[in-house]
Scaffold this motif. Sequence first.
Motif, PDB file in Angstrom:
ATOM      1  N   GLN A  73       0.838  -1.195   0.000  1.00  0.00           N
ATOM      2  CA  GLN A  73       0.000   0.000   0.000  1.00  0.00           C
ATOM      3  C   GLN A  73       0.878   1.252   0.000  1.00  0.00           C
ATOM      4  O   GLN A  73       1.892   1.299   0.686  1.00  0.00           O
ATOM      5  CB  GLN A  73      -0.881   0.018   1.249  1.00  0.00           C
ATOM      6  CG  GLN A  73      -1.966  -1.023   1.243  1.00  0.00           C
ATOM      7  CD  GLN A  73      -3.066  -0.685   0.245  1.00  0.00           C
ATOM      8  OE1 GLN A  73      -3.196   0.436  -0.200  1.00  0.00           O
ATOM      9  NE2 GLN A  73      -3.849  -1.681  -0.110  1.00  0.00           N
ATOM     10  N   PRO A  74       0.455   2.281  -0.733  1.00  0.00           N
ATOM     11  CA  PRO A  74       1.216   3.532  -0.691  1.00  0.00           C
ATOM     12  C   PRO A  74       1.109   4.195   0.676  1.00  0.00           C
ATOM     13  O   PRO A  74       0.124   4.008   1.385  1.00  0.00           O
ATOM     14  CB  PRO A  74       0.564   4.407  -1.763  1.00  0.00           C
ATOM     15  CG  PRO A  74      -0.581   3.650  -2.311  1.00  0.00           C
ATOM     16  CD  PRO A  74      -0.641   2.314  -1.665  1.00  0.00           C
ATOM     17  N   ILE A  75       2.118   4.961   1.017  1.00  0.00           N
ATOM     18  CA  ILE A  75       2.104   5.774   2.230  1.00  0.00           C
ATOM     19  C   ILE A  75       1.499   7.117   1.842  1.00  0.00           C
ATOM     20  O   ILE A  75       1.908   7.725   0.859  1.00  0.00           O
ATOM     21  CB  ILE A  75       3.537   5.987   2.763  1.00  0.00           C
ATOM     22  CG1 ILE A  75       4.170   4.651   3.172  1.00  0.00           C
ATOM     23  CG2 ILE A  75       3.543   6.982   3.923  1.00  0.00           C
ATOM     24  CD1 ILE A  75       5.652   4.753   3.491  1.00  0.00           C
ATOM     25  N   ARG A  76       0.511   7.565   2.602  1.00  0.00           N
ATOM     26  CA  ARG A  76      -0.079   8.889   2.359  1.00  0.00           C
ATOM     27  C   ARG A  76       0.540   9.863   3.346  1.00  0.00           C
ATOM     28  O   ARG A  76       0.417   9.679   4.554  1.00  0.00           O
ATOM     29  CB  ARG A  76      -1.588   8.836   2.522  1.00  0.00           C
ATOM     30  CG  ARG A  76      -2.234   7.978   1.442  1.00  0.00           C
ATOM     31  CD  ARG A  76      -3.704   8.003   1.552  1.00  0.00           C
ATOM     32  NE  ARG A  76      -4.142   9.404   1.439  1.00  0.00           N
ATOM     33  CZ  ARG A  76      -5.199   9.796   0.749  1.00  0.00           C
ATOM     34  NH1 ARG A  76      -5.940   8.931   0.139  1.00  0.00           N
ATOM     35  NH2 ARG A  76      -5.515  11.066   0.691  1.00  0.00           N
ATOM     36  N   PHE A  77       1.227  10.864   2.820  1.00  0.00           N
ATOM     37  CA  PHE A  77       1.871  11.869   3.661  1.00  0.00           C
ATOM     38  C   PHE A  77       1.113  13.174   3.543  1.00  0.00           C
ATOM     39  O   PHE A  77       0.973  13.712   2.452  1.00  0.00           O
ATOM     40  CB  PHE A  77       3.335  12.066   3.249  1.00  0.00           C
ATOM     41  CG  PHE A  77       4.047  13.096   4.081  1.00  0.00           C
ATOM     42  CD1 PHE A  77       4.583  12.750   5.298  1.00  0.00           C
ATOM     43  CD2 PHE A  77       4.150  14.406   3.643  1.00  0.00           C
ATOM     44  CE1 PHE A  77       5.225  13.699   6.082  1.00  0.00           C
ATOM     45  CE2 PHE A  77       4.785  15.367   4.422  1.00  0.00           C
ATOM     46  CZ  PHE A  77       5.325  15.010   5.646  1.00  0.00           C
ATOM     47  N   GLU A  78       0.614  13.683   4.672  1.00  0.00           N
ATOM     48  CA  GLU A  78      -0.128  14.944   4.679  1.00  0.00           C
ATOM     49  C   GLU A  78       0.822  16.093   5.006  1.00  0.00           C
ATOM     50  O   GLU A  78       1.524  16.061   6.014  1.00  0.00           O
ATOM     51  CB  GLU A  78      -1.240  14.900   5.717  1.00  0.00           C
ATOM     52  CG  GLU A  78      -2.313  13.888   5.408  1.00  0.00           C
ATOM     53  CD  GLU A  78      -3.428  13.884   6.442  1.00  0.00           C
ATOM     54  OE1 GLU A  78      -3.352  14.629   7.442  1.00  0.00           O
ATOM     55  OE2 GLU A  78      -4.384  13.116   6.240  1.00  0.00           O
ATOM     56  N   LEU A  79       0.831  17.096   4.126  1.00  0.00           N
ATOM     57  CA  LEU A  79       1.630  18.287   4.386  1.00  0.00           C
ATOM     58  C   LEU A  79       1.078  19.011   5.603  1.00  0.00           C
ATOM     59  O   LEU A  79      -0.142  19.051   5.815  1.00  0.00           O
ATOM     60  CB  LEU A  79       1.595  19.223   3.180  1.00  0.00           C
ATOM     61  CG  LEU A  79       2.368  18.764   1.951  1.00  0.00           C
ATOM     62  CD1 LEU A  79       2.077  19.705   0.788  1.00  0.00           C
ATOM     63  CD2 LEU A  79       3.854  18.709   2.226  1.00  0.00           C
ATOM     64  N   ASP A  80       1.955  19.592   6.413  1.00  0.00           N
ATOM     65  CA  ASP A  80       1.517  20.379   7.562  1.00  0.00           C
ATOM     66  C   ASP A  80       0.704  21.565   7.076  1.00  0.00           C
ATOM     67  O   ASP A  80       1.044  22.182   6.057  1.00  0.00           O
ATOM     68  CB  ASP A  80       2.730  20.898   8.350  1.00  0.00           C
ATOM     69  CG  ASP A  80       3.431  19.790   9.115  1.00  0.00           C
ATOM     70  OD1 ASP A  80       2.772  18.802   9.476  1.00  0.00           O
ATOM     71  OD2 ASP A  80       4.650  19.925   9.358  1.00  0.00           O
ATOM     72  N   PRO A  81      -0.363  21.910   7.797  1.00  0.00           N
ATOM     73  CA  PRO A  81      -1.132  23.097   7.419  1.00  0.00           C
ATOM     74  C   PRO A  81      -0.218  24.326   7.373  1.00  0.00           C
ATOM     75  O   PRO A  81       0.645  24.497   8.223  1.00  0.00           O
ATOM     76  CB  PRO A  81      -2.164  23.235   8.539  1.00  0.00           C
ATOM     77  CG  PRO A  81      -2.274  21.855   9.116  1.00  0.00           C
ATOM     78  CD  PRO A  81      -0.909  21.237   8.962  1.00  0.00           C
TER      79      PRO A  81
END
Length: 74
Positions: free
Chosen positions: A2-10
């Motif tokens: 599965q891909p890793i989902r990385f959320e950018l900091d607000p």
Amino acid sequence: MQPIRFELDPGHDHVELNQLLKLTGLCGSGGAGKALVASGAVRVDGQVELRKTCKIRAGQTVQFEGVTIEVIAV
């Protein structure tokens, strides 16, 4: 895998490539991330990326050793 989902900091529109590798646990430090990028082992959007502090933005994908990281905005 599965891909890793990385959320950018607000409030941030990018993350440096070497830091992304560290923050996702694919290497132990930013310095190790720089070495991996310099070795030619990392791809951004399917192309080999050699700029260690390349700005990775939402919508881009990073591949390293069979792992895909999808960068998304929150």
